[in-house]
Design a protein around this motif. Structure first.
Motif, PDB file in Angstrom:
ATOM      1  N   ARG A  31     -14.603  -1.580  -7.227  1.00 30.89           N
ATOM      2  CA  ARG A  31     -14.130  -2.438  -8.310  1.00 30.89           C
ATOM      3  C   ARG A  31     -12.657  -2.115  -8.534  1.00 30.89           C
ATOM      4  N   VAL A  32     -11.823  -3.148  -8.558  1.00 26.57           N
ATOM      5  CA  VAL A  32     -10.376  -2.964  -8.670  1.00 26.57           C
ATOM      6  C   VAL A  32      -9.950  -3.329 -10.083  1.00 26.57           C
ATOM      7  N   ALA A  33      -9.317  -2.384 -10.750  1.00 27.43           N
ATOM      8  CA  ALA A  33      -8.880  -2.607 -12.124  1.00 27.43           C
ATOM      9  C   ALA A  33      -7.847  -3.734 -12.194  1.00 27.43           C
ATOM     10  N   PRO A  34      -7.814  -4.461 -13.322  1.00 26.17           N
ATOM     11  CA  PRO A  34      -6.730  -5.417 -13.524  1.00 26.17           C
ATOM     12  C   PRO A  34      -5.383  -4.720 -13.357  1.00 26.17           C
ATOM     13  N   ASN A  35      -4.467  -5.382 -12.698  1.00 30.49           N
ATOM     14  CA  ASN A  35      -3.084  -4.912 -12.487  1.00 30.49           C
ATOM     15  C   ASN A  35      -2.965  -3.826 -11.420  1.00 30.49           C
ATOM     16  N   GLY A  36      -4.068  -3.354 -10.864  1.00 29.67           N
ATOM     17  CA  GLY A  36      -4.018  -2.198  -9.970  1.00 29.67           C
ATOM     18  C   GLY A  36      -4.077  -2.577  -8.499  1.00 29.67           C
ATOM     19  N   PRO A  37      -3.808  -1.595  -7.618  1.00 33.66           N
ATOM     20  CA  PRO A  37      -3.890  -1.822  -6.178  1.00 33.66           C
ATOM     21  C   PRO A  37      -5.203  -1.313  -5.585  1.00 33.66           C
ATOM     22  N   TRP A  38      -5.429  -1.695  -4.324  1.00 33.49           N
ATOM     23  CA  TRP A  38      -6.601  -1.236  -3.566  1.00 33.49           C
ATOM     24  C   TRP A  38      -6.240  -1.260  -2.091  1.00 33.49           C
ATOM     25  N   SER A  39      -6.858  -0.392  -1.307  1.00 35.02           N
ATOM     26  CA  SER A  39      -6.754  -0.500   0.145  1.00 35.02           C
ATOM     27  C   SER A  39      -8.042  -0.004   0.773  1.00 35.02           C
ATOM     28  N   GLU A 140       5.353  -3.631  -6.296  1.00 35.38           N
ATOM     29  CA  GLU A 140       5.235  -2.223  -6.698  1.00 35.38           C
ATOM     30  C   GLU A 140       3.830  -1.687  -6.408  1.00 35.38           C
ATOM     31  N   ASN A 141       2.802  -2.525  -6.599  1.00 40.57           N
ATOM     32  CA  ASN A 141       1.440  -2.110  -6.220  1.00 40.57           C
ATOM     33  C   ASN A 141       1.337  -1.845  -4.725  1.00 40.57           C
ATOM     34  N   PHE A 142       1.919  -2.762  -3.912  1.00 38.24           N
ATOM     35  CA  PHE A 142       1.886  -2.581  -2.453  1.00 38.24           C
ATOM     36  C   PHE A 142       2.590  -1.273  -2.061  1.00 38.24           C
ATOM     37  N   LEU A 143       3.744  -1.000  -2.690  1.00 36.58           N
ATOM     38  CA  LEU A 143       4.496   0.217  -2.350  1.00 36.58           C
ATOM     39  C   LEU A 143       3.699   1.466  -2.721  1.00 36.58           C
ATOM     40  N   ALA A 144       3.082   1.456  -3.907  1.00 43.86           N
ATOM     41  CA  ALA A 144       2.337   2.642  -4.365  1.00 43.86           C
ATOM     42  C   ALA A 144       1.110   2.882  -3.491  1.00 43.86           C
ATOM     43  N   GLU A 145       0.340   1.833  -3.242  1.00 44.16           N
ATOM     44  CA  GLU A 145      -0.881   1.998  -2.440  1.00 44.16           C
ATOM     45  C   GLU A 145      -0.533   2.215  -0.967  1.00 44.16           C
ATOM     46  N   GLY A 146       0.506   1.501  -0.484  1.00 39.88           N
ATOM     47  CA  GLY A 146       0.917   1.652   0.905  1.00 39.88           C
ATOM     48  C   GLY A 146       1.386   3.067   1.210  1.00 39.88           C
ATOM     49  N   ALA A 147       2.010   3.727   0.226  1.00 39.39           N
ATOM     50  CA  ALA A 147       2.490   5.098   0.439  1.00 39.39           C
ATOM     51  C   ALA A 147       1.334   6.029   0.784  1.00 39.39           C
ATOM     52  N   ARG A 148       0.150   5.757   0.255  1.00 35.90           N
ATOM     53  CA  ARG A 148      -1.026   6.581   0.555  1.00 35.90           C
ATOM     54  C   ARG A 148      -1.491   6.363   1.993  1.00 35.90           C
ATOM     55  N   ARG A 149      -1.036   5.268   2.621  1.00 35.55           N
ATOM     56  CA  ARG A 149      -1.457   4.926   3.986  1.00 35.55           C
ATOM     57  C   ARG A 149      -0.317   5.041   4.982  1.00 35.55           C
ATOM     58  N   GLY A 150       0.795   5.681   4.568  1.00 36.46           N
ATOM     59  CA  GLY A 150       1.914   5.869   5.486  1.00 36.46           C
ATOM     60  C   GLY A 150       2.806   4.657   5.629  1.00 36.46           C
ATOM     61  N   LEU A 151       2.731   3.712   4.685  1.00 34.05           N
ATOM     62  CA  LEU A 151       3.563   2.502   4.733  1.00 34.05           C
ATOM     63  C   LEU A 151       4.689   2.621   3.713  1.00 34.05           C
ATOM     64  N   ASP A 152       5.807   1.932   3.982  1.00 36.15           N
ATOM     65  CA  ASP A 152       6.893   1.897   3.008  1.00 36.15           C
ATOM     66  C   ASP A 152       7.464   0.483   2.912  1.00 36.15           C
ATOM     67  N   ALA A 153       8.610   0.338   2.253  1.00 35.49           N
ATOM     68  CA  ALA A 153       9.149  -0.988   1.942  1.00 35.49           C
ATOM     69  C   ALA A 153       9.353  -1.836   3.196  1.00 35.49           C
TER      70      ALA A 153
END
Ligand code: ZN
Length: 224
Positions: A31-39, A140-153
């Motif tokens: 379940r993905v919170a409102p305003n939050g990211p997921w991967s 900003e969600n993509f950047l925050a969640e992507g950082a956990r997967r080795g992704l950046d801008a």
């Protein structure tokens, strides 16, 4: 991720958590919170159902080859191959190398968008004024969640917007207008190779893409 106490949607908002759109053994159910990211990583052959729990909630989405993230979802490859601007059942979501990453295998709204792009702090400021500069967006969600997967801008490319209504008008103009979705509506996508899926549960409050009431999403992966 679970929906936190004090989630931002209005009291009394109808929520329908629904069920997987296609049958199979459930291997992931988030379940993905409102305003939050997921991967999540989805193996070849598995099917991801995305549930629009509260209705008219944009789920901004990027897809990568799980083993080589330099291969990623491509809007022009996807639209050019199918010769149509909309994402519907049967649409093959292709990579920048033209290969199928995922296929839309079921879809409960008329069409899905992949033209409208993602919101972000900078674009919000440009569109809506400097008073919104403190609001985080999908970027900003993509950047925050992507950082956990080795992704950046540099890995952020044009995206899909599940459940967002961006009509292409007769003169070619684009709109961002009231949605066609409703609580519990779903889309299902099958992985054609092992993929990493990145989602932003869109926090946008300055246009109608989330019905001005950000609500949760449910992400269910089944092995058929
Ligand atoms: Zn957004």
């Amino acid at each position: 991720m679970t929906v936190p106490v004090g989630a931002t949607y209005a009291p009394g908002s109808p929520l329908d958590w629904s069920e997987p759109l296609l049958p199979g053994t459930v291997v992931l159910d988030d379940r993905v919170a409102p305003n939050g990211p997921w991967s999540g990583v989805i193996a070849q052959g598995q099917v991801l159902t995305i549930v629009d729990v509260g209705g008219n909630q944009s789920a901004d989405c990027l897809i990568y080859n799980a083993h080589d993230t330099a291969e990623r979802y491509s809007v022009p490859d996807t639209l050019a191959w199918q010769g149509n601007a909309y994402v519907r059942t049967g649409t093959v979501l292709r990579s920048n190398e033209g290969r199928p990453l995922m296929t839309v295998v079921a879809n409960e709204i008329d069409r899905q968008d992949t033209i409208g792009g993602a919101c972000g702090k900078e674009s919000n400021t440009l569109r809506y004024g400097h008073h919104v500069a403190h609001q985080h967006g999908c970027r900003e969600n993509f950047l925050a969640e992507g950082a956990r997967r080795g992704l950046d801008a540099r890995d952020l490319v044009s995206n899909l917007n599940w459940f967002m209504n961006v009509p292409v008008e007769a003169d070619g103009a684009l709109g961002i207008v009231d949605g066609m979705s409703a609580p519990g509506k779903r889309v299902a996508v099958r992985a054609e190779t092992d993929v990493l899926v990145l989602v932003s549960n869109c926090p946008q409050m300055n246009n109608p893409c989330n019905d001005f009431n950000p609500t949760p999403l449910r992400m269910i992966v089944v092995q058929p």
